[in-house]
Design an enzyme around this catalytic site. Structure first.
Site, PDB file in Angstrom:
ATOM      1  CE  LYS A   1      29.476  36.427  25.164  1.00  0.00           C
ATOM      2  NZ  LYS A   1      28.307  35.340  24.923  1.00  0.00           N
TER       3      LYS A   1
ATOM      4  CE  LYS B   1      28.525  32.538  24.334  1.00  0.00           C
ATOM      5  NZ  LYS B   1      27.240  32.568  23.974  1.00  0.00           N
TER       6      LYS B   1
ATOM      7  CB  CYS C   1      21.958  32.379  20.619  1.00  0.00           C
ATOM      8  SG  CYS C   1      22.561  31.042  21.687  1.00  0.00           S
TER       9      CYS C   1
END
Ligand code: PBG
Length: 330
Positions: free
Chosen positions: A254, A201, A120
């Protein structure tokens, strides 16, 4: 007399019967421990919002990885706090970047633990967003440039693999990143490196303590233009199915606790292994309540991890991995 013939209590009366009829088994084999690496030497600095977790320099994180290996934990996932941040997030893909250095050191000293890397840009960009940000000429708004970011993510993934990472885990939520990273890895001779995709996510308040730990709070705006809206479930299935088409080997949900239904739906709809990230906020609320003496940390933590497993997760990324490994040892 109409006594019930079926008495479920017969199967609950002692621990050995309970062991035999148990449906879910939580074990050390399920656990991945997140670790934070920072520049320096001999540094092990407590993260106040996440008791028991530290930002560590490369030497200390190597010692920690060795200890986790000794406990039988199968894998760690690394997050980096770079020396300096810039617009291009160049610390993310530098050969001498903090993560690259940590991977090399850990791989040299610790033979039997998987090194997974979070891929990321947010820890490396000066604005804290997960990609390259540019100003839209038409609207004047700042936006993450999806396709430009893909190139940086590919560079980051390849540099992790070169340093010796065993699995890369893209967490940025740009469209098309799994396919781009798969191609990039394959072209550079890393076709054996699996991708664990943060597929579903969500844009979540539960990441608060992590952003303190990784020093990655966005300087402006939030992540809701690229992370998922918590109201949506079917969209998570689309995310997963696209990531699988693009080559994801493991798909992740997540956070975990407010999204147990998502874990279950994904588990039931696909054949791929499912990971769940039991995130920082889920950990810290339990720690805080336990410090006040309001709940029993060990009992609640194991109940949470068991719940995530029962929902369908094959593996769990959790800040309790080290403690749980000790708790679960027979
Ligand atoms: C992004 C990333 C985040 C987490 C893991 N990877 C933060 C975010 O999206 O803001 C959060 C993990 C946690 O809260 O424990 N690199």
């Amino acid at each position: 007399m109409g006594f019930p013939k079926q008495r479920l209590r017969r199967l609950r009366q002692n621990e050995n019967i309970r062991r035999l009829v148990r449906e879910t088994h939580l074990s050390i084999d399920d656990l991945i421990m997140p670790l934070f690496v920072r520049p320096g030497k001999g540094i092990k600095q407590l993260i106040p919002s996440m008791p028991g977790n530290y930002q560590m320099s490369v030497d200390k994180i190597t010692e920690e990885a060795k200890e986790l290996e000794g406990l039988g934990i199968p894998g760690i996932i690394l997050f980096g706090i770079p020396e300096k941040k810039d617009e291009m997030g160049s610390g993310a893909y530098a050969d001498e970047g903090i993560i690259q250095e940590a991977i090399i050191a850990i791989k040299k000293a610790v033979k039997n633990i998987l090194v997974i890397t979070d891929v990321c840009m947010c820890e490396y960009t000066d604005h804290g967003h997960c990609g390259f940000v540019r100003r839209d000429d038409k609207t004047g708004h700042f936006e993450v440039d999806n396709d430009m970011t893909l190139e940086l993510l590919v560079k980051e993934s390849v540099s992790h693999a070169k340093a010796g990472a065993d699995i890369v885990a893209p967490s940025d939520m740009m469209d098309g990143r799994v396919g781009a990273i798969r191609d990039g890895l394959d072209e550079n001779g890393f076709d054996h490196i699996p991708i664990m995709a943060y597929s579903a996510k969500y844009s979540s308040g539960f990441y608060g303590p992590f952003r303190e730990a990784a020093e990655s709070t966005p300087g402006f705006g939030d992540r809701s233009s690229y992370q998922m809206d918590p109201h949506n479930a079917i969209e998570a299935l689309r995310e997963v199915s696209l990531d699988i088409e693009e080559g994801a080997d493991i798909v992740m949900v997540k956070p975990a606790l407010a999204y147990l239904d998502i874990i279950r739906r994904i588990k039931d709809s696909f054949d791929h292994p499912v990971a769940a990230y039991n995130v920082s906020g889920e950990f810290s609320i339990v720690k805080a309540a336990a410090e006040k003496g309001w709940i029993d940390e060990k009992r609640v933590a194991l109940e949470i991890l068991t719940g995530i497993k029962r929902a369908g997760a094959d593996m769990i990324l959790t800040y309790w991995a080290k403690d749980a490994a000790r708790w679960l040892k027979k």
